[in-house]
Design a protein around this motif. Structure first.
Motif, PDB file in Angstrom:
ATOM      1  N   PHE A  17      10.855   5.128  -1.602  1.00 39.01           N
ATOM      2  CA  PHE A  17      12.194   5.685  -1.814  1.00 39.01           C
ATOM      3  C   PHE A  17      12.590   6.635  -0.690  1.00 39.01           C
ATOM      4  CE2 PHE A  17      11.725   4.856  -6.588  1.00 39.01           C
ATOM      5  CZ  PHE A  17      12.424   3.663  -6.502  1.00 39.01           C
ATOM      6  N   GLU A  18      11.670   7.479  -0.258  1.00 39.35           N
ATOM      7  CA  GLU A  18      11.960   8.406   0.843  1.00 39.35           C
ATOM      8  C   GLU A  18      12.277   7.646   2.120  1.00 39.35           C
ATOM      9  OE1 GLU A  18      12.610  11.902   2.978  1.00 39.35           O
ATOM     10  OE2 GLU A  18      12.578  11.526   0.827  1.00 39.35           O
ATOM     11  N   ALA A  19      11.483   6.629   2.424  1.00 35.84           N
ATOM     12  CA  ALA A  19      11.710   5.818   3.631  1.00 35.84           C
ATOM     13  C   ALA A  19      13.060   5.127   3.565  1.00 35.84           C
ATOM     14  CB  ALA A  19      10.583   4.800   3.794  1.00 35.84           C
ATOM     15  N   CYS A  20      13.387   4.585   2.417  1.00 38.19           N
ATOM     16  CA  CYS A  20      14.673   3.907   2.267  1.00 38.19           C
ATOM     17  C   CYS A  20      15.836   4.891   2.394  1.00 38.19           C
ATOM     18  CB  CYS A  20      14.724   3.161   0.937  1.00 38.19           C
ATOM     19  SG  CYS A  20      13.631   1.726   0.885  1.00 38.19           S
ATOM     20  N   LYS A  21      15.681   6.081   1.802  1.00 37.56           N
ATOM     21  CA  LYS A  21      16.731   7.106   1.879  1.00 37.56           C
ATOM     22  C   LYS A  21      16.992   7.518   3.327  1.00 37.56           C
ATOM     23  CE  LYS A  21      15.963  11.419   0.773  1.00 37.56           C
ATOM     24  NZ  LYS A  21      15.559  12.596   0.000  1.00 37.56           N
ATOM     25  N   VAL A  52       0.812  -1.224   0.000  1.00 37.06           N
ATOM     26  CA  VAL A  52       0.000   0.000   0.000  1.00 37.06           C
ATOM     27  C   VAL A  52       0.843   1.271   0.000  1.00 37.06           C
ATOM     28  CG1 VAL A  52      -1.963  -1.120   1.123  1.00 37.06           C
ATOM     29  CG2 VAL A  52      -0.248   0.036   2.529  1.00 37.06           C
ATOM     30  N   VAL A  53       2.158   1.116  -0.088  1.00 35.58           N
ATOM     31  CA  VAL A  53       3.070   2.259  -0.045  1.00 35.58           C
ATOM     32  C   VAL A  53       3.407   2.700  -1.465  1.00 35.58           C
ATOM     33  CG1 VAL A  53       5.416   2.957   0.614  1.00 35.58           C
ATOM     34  CG2 VAL A  53       4.037   1.608   2.184  1.00 35.58           C
ATOM     35  N   GLY A  80      17.445  -5.031  -0.708  1.00 35.86           N
ATOM     36  CA  GLY A  80      16.493  -6.085  -1.071  1.00 35.86           C
ATOM     37  C   GLY A  80      15.092  -5.546  -1.274  1.00 35.86           C
ATOM     38  N   LEU A  81      14.705  -4.571  -0.475  1.00 36.89           N
ATOM     39  CA  LEU A  81      13.374  -3.979  -0.618  1.00 36.89           C
ATOM     40  C   LEU A  81      13.234  -3.187  -1.911  1.00 36.89           C
ATOM     41  CD1 LEU A  81      12.799  -2.686   3.032  1.00 36.89           C
ATOM     42  CD2 LEU A  81      11.509  -4.494   1.878  1.00 36.89           C
ATOM     43  N   LEU A  82      14.326  -2.611  -2.368  1.00 34.26           N
ATOM     44  CA  LEU A  82      14.289  -1.798  -3.571  1.00 34.26           C
ATOM     45  C   LEU A  82      14.388  -2.623  -4.857  1.00 34.26           C
ATOM     46  CD1 LEU A  82      16.418   1.250  -2.413  1.00 34.26           C
ATOM     47  CD2 LEU A  82      13.946   1.170  -2.812  1.00 34.26           C
ATOM     48  N   ASN A  83      14.811  -3.858  -4.727  1.00 32.45           N
ATOM     49  CA  ASN A  83      14.935  -4.728  -5.922  1.00 32.45           C
ATOM     50  C   ASN A  83      13.696  -5.549  -6.148  1.00 32.45           C
ATOM     51  OD1 ASN A  83      17.494  -3.806  -6.551  1.00 32.45           O
ATOM     52  ND2 ASN A  83      18.453  -5.279  -5.181  1.00 32.45           N
TER      53      ASN A  83
END
Length: 176
Positions: free
Chosen positions: A123-127, A116-117, A173-176
């Motif tokens: 991307f902001e959360a990961c950054k 749901v994100v 891993g979350l971004l791939n």
């Protein structure tokens, strides 16, 4: 009737909205007996998010733990938005352990709410999370009074850095 709804809400908040936790603890039958509509649960979820978002603090990470637990039962991008916004504004001045707890909490919220994100929020959360982990690894070990590495099952700066590095790998891993 008001007492019943109050008790149902108490159970809902105690178990972070998790019916499976209510079941494990033997309270699900009682909760189900109150016949709470889904719309009411959603309203309680929103109230829970707002209540704990106001409690976010660099002095401890309890509010993040509560929000992360709720995110497992109710996937809502607002949970991630609130935690990331707070972390981006406030945690860079926090001690090493608080940074770690917020960063790891954000990862768990992302994992729970991934479907749901929005991509921008992801991307902001990961950054923000990577910035926290990098700050932990590049800076000295700083602990505020009352915070102990053992609270997070960490022995020293090396194991703290290892957890931060592991977190960065999880972000990849979350971004791939």
């Amino acid at each position: 009737m008001e007492d019943q709804e109050s008790r149902a809400k108490q159970l809902f908040f105690t178990y972070h909205g998790s019916h499976s936790r209510m079941y494990r603890e033997g309270d699900l039958d009682e909760y189900k007996g109150y016949n709470i509509p889904r719309e009411v649960e959603v309203a309680w979820c929103e109230e829970f998010v707002m209540m704990h978002a106001k409690e976010l603090s660099i002095r401890n990470w309890d509010a993040v733990i509560h929000l992360e637990a709720l995110s497992r039962s109710y996937q809502d991008s607002t949970i991630l938005e609130k935690v990331v916004a707070f972390a981006a504004r406030n945690t860079m001045s926090a001690d090493s352990l608080v940074k770690l707890m917020y960063a790891e909490g954000i990862i768990r919220i992302i994992q729970a709410c991934r479907n749901v994100v929005s991509r921008d929020l992801l991307f902001e959360a990961c950054k923000v999370t990577v910035r926290l982990f990098e700050s932990i690894m590049s800076g000295p070990l700083v602990l505020d009074p009352g915070h102990e590495l053992s609270q997070a099952s960490i022995k020293d700066k090396k194991s703290l850095n290892s957890r931060a590095l592991k977190g960065i790998e999880e972000i990849r891993g979350l971004l791939n």
